[in-house]
Design a protein around this motif. Sequence first.
Motif, PDB file in Angstrom:
ATOM      1  N   MET A   1       1.029  -1.219   0.194  1.00 45.03           N
ATOM      2  CA  MET A   1      -0.155   0.094   0.190  1.00 45.03           C
ATOM      3  C   MET A   1       1.050   1.671  -0.463  1.00 45.03           C
ATOM      4  O   MET A   1       1.899   1.324   0.404  1.00 45.03           O
ATOM      5  CB  MET A   1      -0.771   0.069   1.058  1.00 45.03           C
ATOM      6  CG  MET A   1      -2.136   1.238   1.592  1.00 45.03           C
ATOM      7  SD  MET A   1      -3.393   1.098   2.502  1.00 45.03           S
ATOM      8  CE  MET A   1      -3.745   2.453   2.772  1.00 45.03           C
ATOM      9  N   ASP A   2       0.489   2.638  -0.406  1.00 44.20           N
ATOM     10  CA  ASP A   2       1.430   3.517  -0.650  1.00 44.20           C
ATOM     11  C   ASP A   2       0.776   4.450   0.830  1.00 44.20           C
ATOM     12  O   ASP A   2      -0.012   4.111   0.963  1.00 44.20           O
ATOM     13  CB  ASP A   2       1.410   3.982  -1.829  1.00 44.20           C
ATOM     14  CG  ASP A   2      -0.519   4.798  -1.784  1.00 44.20           C
ATOM     15  OD1 ASP A   2      -1.189   4.157  -1.273  1.00 44.20           O
ATOM     16  OD2 ASP A   2      -0.867   4.940  -2.895  1.00 44.20           O
ATOM     17  N   ARG A   3       1.544   5.254   0.501  1.00 40.55           N
ATOM     18  CA  ARG A   3       1.904   5.586   1.838  1.00 40.55           C
ATOM     19  C   ARG A   3       2.115   7.129   1.457  1.00 40.55           C
ATOM     20  O   ARG A   3       2.539   7.585   0.519  1.00 40.55           O
ATOM     21  CB  ARG A   3       3.051   5.315   2.946  1.00 40.55           C
ATOM     22  CG  ARG A   3       4.522   6.004   2.223  1.00 40.55           C
ATOM     23  CD  ARG A   3       5.877   5.488   3.382  1.00 40.55           C
ATOM     24  NE  ARG A   3       6.711   5.924   2.720  1.00 40.55           N
ATOM     25  CZ  ARG A   3       7.568   5.536   2.188  1.00 40.55           C
ATOM     26  NH1 ARG A   3       7.450   4.120   1.451  1.00 40.55           N
ATOM     27  NH2 ARG A   3       9.000   5.907   1.908  1.00 40.55           N
ATOM     28  N   LEU A   4       1.411   8.302   2.986  1.00 36.84           N
ATOM     29  CA  LEU A   4       1.419   9.469   2.402  1.00 36.84           C
ATOM     30  C   LEU A   4       2.620  10.654   1.996  1.00 36.84           C
ATOM     31  O   LEU A   4       4.150  10.082   3.178  1.00 36.84           O
ATOM     32  CB  LEU A   4       1.046   9.878   2.806  1.00 36.84           C
ATOM     33  CG  LEU A   4      -0.324  10.403   3.092  1.00 36.84           C
ATOM     34  CD1 LEU A   4      -1.082  10.803   4.303  1.00 36.84           C
ATOM     35  CD2 LEU A   4      -0.970  11.120   1.791  1.00 36.84           C
ATOM     36  N   ALA A   5       3.357  11.217   0.629  1.00 41.28           N
ATOM     37  CA  ALA A   5       4.872  11.868   1.152  1.00 41.28           C
ATOM     38  C   ALA A   5       4.396  12.648   1.865  1.00 41.28           C
ATOM     39  O   ALA A   5       3.032  13.200   2.413  1.00 41.28           O
ATOM     40  CB  ALA A   5       4.904  11.985  -0.692  1.00 41.28           C
ATOM     41  N   HIS A   6       5.843  13.404   1.529  1.00 39.60           N
ATOM     42  CA  HIS A   6       5.298  15.046   3.190  1.00 39.60           C
ATOM     43  C   HIS A   6       4.602  16.013   2.505  1.00 39.60           C
ATOM     44  O   HIS A   6       4.180  16.461   1.245  1.00 39.60           O
ATOM     45  CB  HIS A   6       6.484  15.571   1.994  1.00 39.60           C
ATOM     46  CG  HIS A   6       7.358  16.625   3.707  1.00 39.60           C
ATOM     47  ND1 HIS A   6       6.585  18.316   3.295  1.00 39.60           N
ATOM     48  CD2 HIS A   6       7.657  16.865   4.749  1.00 39.60           C
ATOM     49  CE1 HIS A   6       6.910  18.495   4.096  1.00 39.60           C
ATOM     50  NE2 HIS A   6       7.442  18.048   5.445  1.00 39.60           N
ATOM     51  N   PRO A   7       3.321  16.518   3.139  1.00 34.87           N
ATOM     52  CA  PRO A   7       3.097  17.380   2.890  1.00 34.87           C
ATOM     53  C   PRO A   7       2.708  18.685   1.796  1.00 34.87           C
ATOM     54  O   PRO A   7       1.517  18.425   0.872  1.00 34.87           O
ATOM     55  CB  PRO A   7       1.981  17.703   3.932  1.00 34.87           C
ATOM     56  CG  PRO A   7       2.893  17.421   5.061  1.00 34.87           C
ATOM     57  CD  PRO A   7       3.991  17.213   4.285  1.00 34.87           C
ATOM     58  N   ASP A   8       4.082  19.204   2.175  1.00 43.61           N
ATOM     59  CA  ASP A   8       4.447  20.318   1.334  1.00 43.61           C
ATOM     60  C   ASP A   8       5.420  20.138  -0.481  1.00 43.61           C
ATOM     61  O   ASP A   8       5.930  20.055  -0.478  1.00 43.61           O
ATOM     62  CB  ASP A   8       5.292  21.877   2.216  1.00 43.61           C
ATOM     63  CG  ASP A   8       4.735  21.555   3.272  1.00 43.61           C
ATOM     64  OD1 ASP A   8       3.922  22.135   3.257  1.00 43.61           O
ATOM     65  OD2 ASP A   8       4.992  21.938   4.524  1.00 43.61           O
TER      66      ASP A   8
ATOM     67  N   ALA B   1      -5.108  16.727  -4.698  1.00 42.42           N
ATOM     68  CA  ALA B   1      -5.096  15.785  -4.025  1.00 42.42           C
ATOM     69  C   ALA B   1      -3.133  15.921  -3.049  1.00 42.42           C
ATOM     70  O   ALA B   1      -2.594  15.887  -3.599  1.00 42.42           O
ATOM     71  CB  ALA B   1      -5.084  13.866  -4.592  1.00 42.42           C
ATOM     72  N   PRO B   2      -3.357  15.486  -1.953  1.00 41.24           N
ATOM     73  CA  PRO B   2      -1.659  14.755  -1.609  1.00 41.24           C
ATOM     74  C   PRO B   2      -0.994  14.009  -2.298  1.00 41.24           C
ATOM     75  O   PRO B   2      -1.901  12.974  -2.569  1.00 41.24           O
ATOM     76  CB  PRO B   2      -2.190  14.468  -0.226  1.00 41.24           C
ATOM     77  CG  PRO B   2      -3.098  14.003  -0.050  1.00 41.24           C
ATOM     78  CD  PRO B   2      -4.486  14.476  -0.999  1.00 41.24           C
ATOM     79  N   PRO B   3       0.149  14.783  -1.943  1.00 40.03           N
ATOM     80  CA  PRO B   3       0.826  13.343  -3.377  1.00 40.03           C
ATOM     81  C   PRO B   3       1.327  12.172  -2.568  1.00 40.03           C
ATOM     82  O   PRO B   3       1.131  12.257  -0.835  1.00 40.03           O
ATOM     83  CB  PRO B   3       2.648  14.503  -3.250  1.00 40.03           C
ATOM     84  CG  PRO B   3       2.011  15.542  -1.850  1.00 40.03           C
ATOM     85  CD  PRO B   3       1.320  15.421  -1.703  1.00 40.03           C
ATOM     86  N   ARG B   4       1.729  11.129  -3.175  1.00 36.12           N
ATOM     87  CA  ARG B   4       1.569   9.975  -1.861  1.00 36.12           C
ATOM     88  C   ARG B   4       2.879   9.194  -2.833  1.00 36.12           C
ATOM     89  O   ARG B   4       3.203   9.463  -4.668  1.00 36.12           O
ATOM     90  CB  ARG B   4       0.391   9.110  -2.877  1.00 36.12           C
ATOM     91  CG  ARG B   4      -1.063   9.698  -1.636  1.00 36.12           C
ATOM     92  CD  ARG B   4      -1.939   8.794  -2.256  1.00 36.12           C
ATOM     93  NE  ARG B   4      -1.959   7.834  -1.068  1.00 36.12           N
ATOM     94  CZ  ARG B   4      -2.533   8.032   0.601  1.00 36.12           C
ATOM     95  NH1 ARG B   4      -2.868   9.193   0.338  1.00 36.12           N
ATOM     96  NH2 ARG B   4      -2.855   7.136   0.753  1.00 36.12           N
ATOM     97  N   LEU B   5       4.032   8.418  -2.181  1.00 37.28           N
ATOM     98  CA  LEU B   5       5.316   7.799  -3.037  1.00 37.28           C
ATOM     99  C   LEU B   5       4.379   6.176  -3.092  1.00 37.28           C
ATOM    100  O   LEU B   5       3.476   6.174  -2.790  1.00 37.28           O
ATOM    101  CB  LEU B   5       5.692   7.234  -2.039  1.00 37.28           C
ATOM    102  CG  LEU B   5       6.472   8.928  -0.581  1.00 37.28           C
ATOM    103  CD1 LEU B   5       7.666   8.635  -0.153  1.00 37.28           C
ATOM    104  CD2 LEU B   5       7.295   8.944  -2.472  1.00 37.28           C
ATOM    105  N   PRO B   6       4.979   5.858  -4.309  1.00 38.29           N
ATOM    106  CA  PRO B   6       4.868   4.548  -4.697  1.00 38.29           C
ATOM    107  C   PRO B   6       4.834   3.677  -3.784  1.00 38.29           C
ATOM    108  O   PRO B   6       5.441   3.917  -2.332  1.00 38.29           O
ATOM    109  CB  PRO B   6       5.484   4.453  -6.434  1.00 38.29           C
ATOM    110  CG  PRO B   6       5.869   5.683  -6.418  1.00 38.29           C
ATOM    111  CD  PRO B   6       5.996   5.986  -4.872  1.00 38.29           C
TER     112      PRO B   6
END
Length: 147
Positions: free
Chosen positions: A1-8, A21-26
Amino acid sequence: MDRLAHPDAMRPARPDRTRMAPPRLPARFPFSGRYRAYLLFGASGIPYLLVGLLLLHSIWALGDGPGAWMAVMLAFQQPLYIAFHVLALAAVVYTAVHFFWLFPKAQPPRIGPVRPPPRALIQPMLYAVWLGTTALMAAILAGWILP
């Protein structure tokens, strides 16, 4: 499952009217897919930077006189420098092999009025030119050609 990247990570310089949408790491970044190969290919440029800095250092020593030049040449005989140069050679070979692997795929169907050679010939031709150039440079540096 992917996880949240840094919000900025992808915040625009000024607020926009459209919500993003907030960025997400693969998933499992950087250990899945081709990420490891991409990171290794990118990191193969680090030895080039270090070799360039050593070259500048050597040129600087050459300008300081024969004593400084001999000190640099003696330093280059240390095992750490030899190991680094072997690593740099491996980085050059790795980059060249990847370039030769990608080059035939990037050729256009026509180059002006001339058609390129078949894909099966491009890669062997690149390797032949590379090996021929390497042999010529080795012969020149060894003093066999152009004393």
